[in-house]
Design an enzyme around this catalytic site. Structure first.
Site, PDB file in Angstrom:
ATOM      1  N   SER A 160       0.841  -1.190   0.000  1.00  0.00           N
ATOM      2  CA  SER A 160       0.000   0.000   0.000  1.00  0.00           C
ATOM      3  C   SER A 160       0.884   1.252   0.000  1.00  0.00           C
ATOM      4  O   SER A 160       1.800   1.384   0.800  1.00  0.00           O
ATOM      5  CB  SER A 160      -0.890   0.001   1.237  1.00  0.00           C
ATOM      6  OG  SER A 160      -1.686   1.162   1.266  1.00  0.00           O
ATOM      7  N   GLY A 161       0.579   2.170  -0.918  1.00  0.00           N
ATOM      8  CA  GLY A 161       1.353   3.400  -1.023  1.00  0.00           C
ATOM      9  C   GLY A 161       2.489   3.321  -2.017  1.00  0.00           C
ATOM     10  O   GLY A 161       3.215   4.305  -2.198  1.00  0.00           O
ATOM     11  N   THR A 214      -2.097   1.845  -8.001  1.00  0.00           N
ATOM     12  CA  THR A 214      -3.270   2.428  -8.663  1.00  0.00           C
ATOM     13  C   THR A 214      -2.853   3.422  -9.738  1.00  0.00           C
ATOM     14  O   THR A 214      -3.401   3.437 -10.848  1.00  0.00           O
ATOM     15  CB  THR A 214      -4.173   3.108  -7.616  1.00  0.00           C
ATOM     16  OG1 THR A 214      -4.571   2.143  -6.632  1.00  0.00           O
ATOM     17  CG2 THR A 214      -5.412   3.693  -8.279  1.00  0.00           C
ATOM     18  N   ASN A 241      -0.877   5.613   2.829  1.00  0.00           N
ATOM     19  CA  ASN A 241      -1.293   6.101   1.519  1.00  0.00           C
ATOM     20  C   ASN A 241      -2.597   6.866   1.666  1.00  0.00           C
ATOM     21  O   ASN A 241      -3.526   6.386   2.306  1.00  0.00           O
ATOM     22  CB  ASN A 241      -1.474   4.902   0.565  1.00  0.00           C
ATOM     23  CG  ASN A 241      -1.744   5.344  -0.865  1.00  0.00           C
ATOM     24  OD1 ASN A 241      -1.728   6.527  -1.179  1.00  0.00           O
ATOM     25  ND2 ASN A 241      -1.989   4.390  -1.731  1.00  0.00           N
ATOM     26  N   SER A 251      -5.435   4.781  -0.790  1.00  0.00           N
ATOM     27  CA  SER A 251      -5.088   3.356  -0.814  1.00  0.00           C
ATOM     28  C   SER A 251      -6.261   2.527  -1.311  1.00  0.00           C
ATOM     29  O   SER A 251      -7.390   2.672  -0.839  1.00  0.00           O
ATOM     30  CB  SER A 251      -4.683   2.906   0.593  1.00  0.00           C
ATOM     31  OG  SER A 251      -4.445   1.518   0.630  1.00  0.00           O
ATOM     32  N   SER A 252      -5.992   1.637  -2.284  1.00  0.00           N
ATOM     33  CA  SER A 252      -7.028   0.708  -2.767  1.00  0.00           C
ATOM     34  C   SER A 252      -7.234  -0.363  -1.714  1.00  0.00           C
ATOM     35  O   SER A 252      -6.296  -1.067  -1.342  1.00  0.00           O
ATOM     36  CB  SER A 252      -6.596   0.070  -4.082  1.00  0.00           C
ATOM     37  OG  SER A 252      -6.438   1.030  -5.085  1.00  0.00           O
ATOM     38  N   GLY A 271      -0.014  -6.061  -2.458  1.00  0.00           N
ATOM     39  CA  GLY A 271       1.273  -6.716  -2.386  1.00  0.00           C
ATOM     40  C   GLY A 271       1.396  -7.525  -1.115  1.00  0.00           C
ATOM     41  O   GLY A 271       0.485  -7.571  -0.276  1.00  0.00           O
ATOM     42  N   GLU A 289       2.103  -8.452   2.524  1.00  0.00           N
ATOM     43  CA  GLU A 289       1.956  -7.617   3.709  1.00  0.00           C
ATOM     44  C   GLU A 289       2.535  -8.320   4.941  1.00  0.00           C
ATOM     45  O   GLU A 289       2.179  -9.463   5.230  1.00  0.00           O
ATOM     46  CB  GLU A 289       0.484  -7.267   3.963  1.00  0.00           C
ATOM     47  CG  GLU A 289      -0.099  -6.345   2.900  1.00  0.00           C
ATOM     48  CD  GLU A 289      -1.499  -5.877   3.248  1.00  0.00           C
ATOM     49  OE1 GLU A 289      -2.072  -6.392   4.228  1.00  0.00           O
ATOM     50  OE2 GLU A 289      -2.014  -4.995   2.542  1.00  0.00           O
TER      51      GLU A 289
END
Length: 1110
Positions: free
Chosen positions: A110-111, A115, A160, A163-164, A390, A392
């Site tokens: 994330s970040g 996206t 982020n 973040s998605s 990704g 984690e």
């Protein structure tokens, strides 16, 4: 050699190494150093063969312009510096030209910019594919689906701001020409727990904040919402506003995007109603209520939010309230109803909120798919874009991290398989002997998780479905029993004795050694999150709602289709989705983008080595490089290879006329490159070691320097020769021009000499004549001078005689005076000594006064009355006299000045003085009238034939004639009128016809009202009871207001039979219009009015005059 290729090749002017396959030596430290070096120079993209590593710069870079798109369009992958556009172009051209379905796999934490990377891929493909109305419409719908999904599926996290919180896979479908036809979106594992609870420093999904910030007041009123975030329990307050995010503007963008995608207005309203219902649902609170059986039953505290939610969804309030208090369990033919305590009621509320939102999100994805799906049934080419979480590794890892990491294990497995398969296919295609590549196969980890018999997911499902007491601890016990001997599974309580003393393993956790590293999972919550239960009573209550979407979102609530079978678990559904995704990806040619986050601060130009190293390890990037380098590190087609290195061999330079392969063979043989370092394929040369490539590049660099020196030498020789020929040609031209110039100068010299001789001769003749004339003149002057001297002598003799006679007479007078003085002195000598001091003082004072008056005479100021200068006082005792003389002189000077005035001029100044008394420091219009003379008759009534009728009416002296505006009492607009003033009355007449509209005797006037502003409005008020007062007062406007009112006031003051006219200065006064009294109010206008004065009728009792600001 191509000039463009020299400038833009991947191997030219590199910062660090553009392709990690060529990194030498290869280690994690050199890998990170190379990334850092490129990142510090804004080179955020790096290759690992055909894999793109993308570093998030956390700022805008000028590398995504339309020019960049054209630069990478239809170019070889390694031809330019690394860029995401190169991979996008390679994938698109392979799909269009080679008819290969493509997929682009974007991974990272994330970040890291996943996206944004997917947006860049889609925008590039949209830019380079075909044009046309229908094609552009499809492209726009595909691109505008992103803002909609981001609003409902993205949130602000500590890592982020956008973040998605779901995985997305989009299949973009193309026709045989490469033009887009449509697409299909699949979503994976929305983080629906965020709906009811967010970690500290994070927000709920964007749509909640966008709705409250950007919706209109009418919309919020319909949705029964307010703008205050603090009123809703599901919204965290510590991060409600985010720097750089404009929720109101984003809401308008989302509304527009939904319209472009194809949502109907009713559908948009229904979705927003569901969002509002979720917010209302979070505000419902419960209280315990004791029953007769001793158990507590939950009851709703404040039913207002429950009522508003039921109104939004069209549910009967009693039905939903009962569903929060009771739970019905069905088993075969029996139904058992049990009460819910407060904790269970809150669990049911949150479960309903999560399911409502997640099902709405799934409906949104399906609705978007309906709009963007291809309309034709013809065969289609497909490009898939996968934007998924990704790997984690957090401090606290739970069920979500477990299945996310399981998905990444599957992606890593397919990556290794597809990469090796691609390598093998290329070797076979080129005729190169295939060598087996050793690598870590993570299939054993995937088997540990997904095995249908004793995999972790299968045991979790088995534990959730079995009867009896089921807890997270019983699940962990089962894992410890079944997986104890697995080499990638670790637990403190397992039968494997080597972990019994491992204090890094808590008792309620288990650890799995993934391909990216070891991850410690806390077993708490695994069972509940896998069950993901929603009570049947709530499903049935939702199904009964009159809302248009409820029956679609909760089909299991249909009483006619009661299914007693337990719904599939979250783990089972995700495993099935991942399996489908993997099968889909295996049918396509993969392209990889690995996104890396450089720091946790979301700051530009900051590179955290430890964080990047952690991501490099769990993304398996070093493994990617080793797999790629296990065979041949570099490969290139014969033609570009020969084109690049042909200058290294005399036989191939500058032109090779045979086959390119033969040229490469000659080149490598001439350079004495060992045969084991390369292999010849059918269309490519394969180089095993990067050192060989760097050797070629170094020789090429040296050769280019030699070539540059040669080119410089040839250029300088050509430049010198060209310069010499130009000088030679210029010398001939200069010599010709100089000879011409020399002859011109010689001619000019002879000509000037002739003119000089002629001028000297003419001068000599002129001087001779002048001498003769001067002699004659001197003779005449001599006679005149002699006569003058003679007459002067005679006059002086007569003067001398007269002076002598006068002196004799004066001498007698002087002697007589002295004699008389002597007699007086002798007579008064005895008195003089007694009064000497006083006489000396008087004498001194007399002399001082005499000198003072003589000096004053010589330093008198000018005769101007405004000259305030006055000589300085010489002595202190003369102060009073000095000031008195100054006053007398000023009065006398003013009298002298007044005596110069005519009677007409005196009258003008008297009027000006009268105007000053009336308006100075009271009316803002007064200063502009001081310099304007009071003319009186501005219309030339007597001379203008247009006004003959008025001449007949006016039988006395005219004091003033001018055009003014009479203000209409109905609408405040003005009408032009002629204003005439005599000593007895004033007249208003029509400007066009000259017809008299009103004639008012001056005695009927009571007062005049004006404002203090810079306007020309004034009201003539008539005495009540007079004949003239029948129609009411007059409200007039004129630029010569000061002159008109001054003349009216003087006319009244000069008459002895009536009182002087009263002048009232006020910003608000009353005017009598027939039977009504109207207030005239003066206000300052805004900038939009400019410098104009406007009058508007506000109501029946108010006229408002807007004046410009001072």
């Amino acid at each position: 050699m191509s000039k463009m290729e020299v400038k833009t090749s991947l191997l030219d002017n590199m910062i660090g190494v553009g392709d990690m396959v060529l990194l030498e030596p290869l280690s994690e430290e050199t890998f990170i150093d190379n990334l850092q070096k490129r990142f510090s120079h804004n080179e955020i993209y790096t290759y690992i063969g055909s894999v793109v590593i993308s570093m998030n710069p956390y700022r805008s870079l000028p590398i995504y312009t339309a020019d960049k798109v054209e630069e990478y369009r239809n170019r070889n992958f390694y031809e330019l510096s690394p860029h995401i556009y190169a991979l996008s172009d390679e994938a698109y051209r392979s799909l269009r030209d080679q008819d290969k379905d493509q997929c682009i796999l974007i991974t990272g934490e994330s970040g890291a910019g996943k996206t944004e990377a997917s947006k860049l891929v889609m925008s590039y493909v949209a830019a380079v594919c075909g044009k046309g109305h229908e094609v552009n419409k499809v492209k726009e719908q595909l691109l505008q689906s992103n803002p909609v999904l981001e609003a409902f599926g993205n949130a602000k996290t500590v890592r982020n701001d956008n973040s998605s919180r779901f995985g997305k896979y989009m299949d973009i479908e193309f026709d045989f020409k490469g033009d887009p036809l449509g697409g299909v979106i699949s979503n994976y594992l929305l983080e629906k727990s965020r709906v009811v609870k967010q970690p500290r420093g994070e927000r709920n999904f964007h749509i909640f904040y966008q709705l409250l910030s950007g919706a209109s007041e009418d919309m919020l009123k319909k949705l029964k919402l307010g703008r205050d975030f603090s009123k809703y329990n599901y919204l965290s307050l510590d991060s409600a506003t985010v720097n750089g995010l404009d929720d109101a503007a984003n809401f308008r963008t989302v509304r527009n995007a939904m319209q472009i995608v194809g949502f109907l207005e009713d559908e948009v309203q229904s979705v927003l109603e569901l969002v509002a219902a979720v917010l209302k649902l979070g505000n419902i609170e419960f209280k315990p209520e004791s029953r007769a059986n001793g158990f507590d039953e939950s009851r709703v505290k404040d039913k207002n939010d429950l009522k508003e939610m039921c109104e939004l969804l069209g549910i009967e309030q009693l039905v939903l309230e009962r569903a929060f208090s009771f739970r019905t369990v069905e088993a075969k033919m029996e139904k058992v109803s049990t009460t819910l305590n407060v904790a269970q009621a809150y669990y049911a509320r949150d479960a309903l909120a999560k399911n409502l939102y997640s099902r709405m999100f799934s409906w949104l994805v399906n609705r978007i798919n309906e709009s963007i799906k291809a309309k034709t049934k013809a065969r289609k080419k497909v490009m898939g874009v996968l934007d998924i979480y990704g790997f984690e590794i957090f401090e606290d890892n739970s069920f979500e991290q477990f299945i996310i990491n399981y998905c990444n294990e599957k992606l890593q497995q397919i990556f290794i398989e597809l990469t090796l398969r691609e390598e093998q296919e290329e070797y076979v295609r080129e005729g190169i002997e295939w060598t087996n590549i050793e690598y870590f196969n993570n299939a054993i980890i995937c088997e540990l998780i997904e095995n249908n018999q004793n995999g972790i997911l299968a045991m979790l499902d088995e534990e959730c479905l079995r009867p009896g007491t089921v807890t997270d601890e019983t699940f962990l016990d089962k894992l410890n029993t079944v997986c104890a001997e697995h080499q990638h599974f670790e637990s403190r309580l397992s039968k494997n004795s080597k972990f019994l003393t491992d204090h890094s393993l808590p008792h309620n956790c288990f650890r799995i050694q993934h391909y990216a590293g070891k991850v410690l999972y806390q077993v708490e919550g695994f069972v509940d999150k896998n069950n993901d239960l929603l009570y049947r009573d709530l499903s049935q209550a939702m199904y009964k709602a009159n809302h248009s979407l409820m029956k679609l979102l909760f089909p299991e609530g249909n009483p006619a289709k009661v299914n007693l079978k337990r719904p599939p678990t979250a783990g089972f559904q995700f495993k099935a989705s991942v399996g489908t995704l993997m099968r889909n990806l295996q049918t396509k040619n993969p392209n990889y983008i690995r996104c890396i986050k450089p720091n946790d601060k979301k700051a530009a130009q900051v590179f955290s080595e430890s964080l990047v190293s952690h991501q490099v390890r769990y993304l398996g990037l070093m493994e990617n490089v080793r797999v790629r380098r296990a065979g041949y590190a570099f490969r290139q087609a014969y033609e570009p290879c020969l084109e690049r290195y042909k200058m290294l061999c005399k036989q191939t330079w500058p032109h090779w006329k045979d086959l390119a392969r033969k040229g490469v063979e000659v080149l490598l043989k001439d350079l004495k490159v060992p045969e084991e370092e390369f292999s010849y394929g059918r269309s490519k040369i394969f180089i095993r070691n990067p050192r060989t490539l760097f050797f070629l590049e170094e020789r090429r660099r040296q050769c280019l320097e030699d070539l540059a020196t040669l080119i410089q030498k040839i250029y300088r020789g050509w430049k010198r020769r060209t310069h010499f020929l130009l000088l030679k040609k210029s010398q001939v031209v200069v010599a010709a021009w100089y000879r011409r110039y020399a002859q011109q100068q010689k001619y000019q010299k002879i000509k000037s000499s002739t003119i000089v001789v002629q001028s000297f001769i003419r001068g000599w003749k002129a001087r001779k004549i002048l001498r003769e004339l001067k002699y004659q003149k001197r003779c005449k002057e001599a006679v005149t001078t002699i006569a003058a001297y003679w007459h002067g002598m005679q006059a002086r003799r007569e003067l001398k005689r007269l002076k002598e006679e006068a002196r004799r007479k004066h001498a007698v007078a002087v002697i007589w005076a002295y004699w008389l003085g002597l007699k007086v002195r002798r007579e008064y000598r005895k008195f003089f000594r007694a009064n000497a001091g006083k006489k000396i003082y008087d004498f001194t004072i007399q002399k001082i006064m005499q000198k003072y008056f003589f000096d004053l005479k010589n330093t008198m100021p000018s005769m101007s009355p405004i000259d305030k200068s006055w000589p300085a006082r010489p002595f202190l005792f003369l102060e009073g006299t000095h000031q008195q003389l100054r006053s007398i002189f000023h009065l006398w000077r003013c009298k002298q000045y007044r005596d110069q005035f005519t009677e007409e001029k005196k009258a003008i100044y008297e009027e000006k003085l009268e105007a000053s008394k009336l308006f100075k420091d009271k009316k803002a219009l007064y200063p502009s009238s001081v310099g304007q003379p009071f003319k009186g008759d501005y219309l030339d009534i007597n001379k203008n034939p247009k006004y003959q009728k008025l001449n007949i009416v006016m039988d006395e002296k005219l004091l003033l004639a001018d055009v003014i505006n009479k203000v209409n009492r109905a609408n405040g607009k003005g009408a032009s009128r002629i204003f005439l003033l005599t000593k007895k009355n004033f007249v208003l007449a029509d400007q066009k016809t000259g017809q008299v509209k009103a004639s008012i005797p001056l005695p009927d006037l009571s007062s005049v009202s004006v404002s203090s502003h810079n306007d020309g409005f004034f009201a003539l008020k008539l005495k009540q009871g007079t004949a003239s007062a029948a129609k009411g007062d007059f409200l007039l406007s004129s630029d010569r207001l000061i002159e008109i009112i001054t003349k009216l006031h003087r006319t009244g003051a000069a008459s002895s039979d009536r009182e002087p006219l009263s002048v009232d200065i006020s910003d608000e006064f009353l005017v009598q219009f027939k039977q009504d009294k109207v207030c005239v109010k003066f206000v300052q206008g805004g900038p939009k009015n400019g410098n104009s004065v406007t009058c508007k009728r506000k109501n029946n009792r108010l006229l408002e005059v807007s004046v410009p600001p001072p």
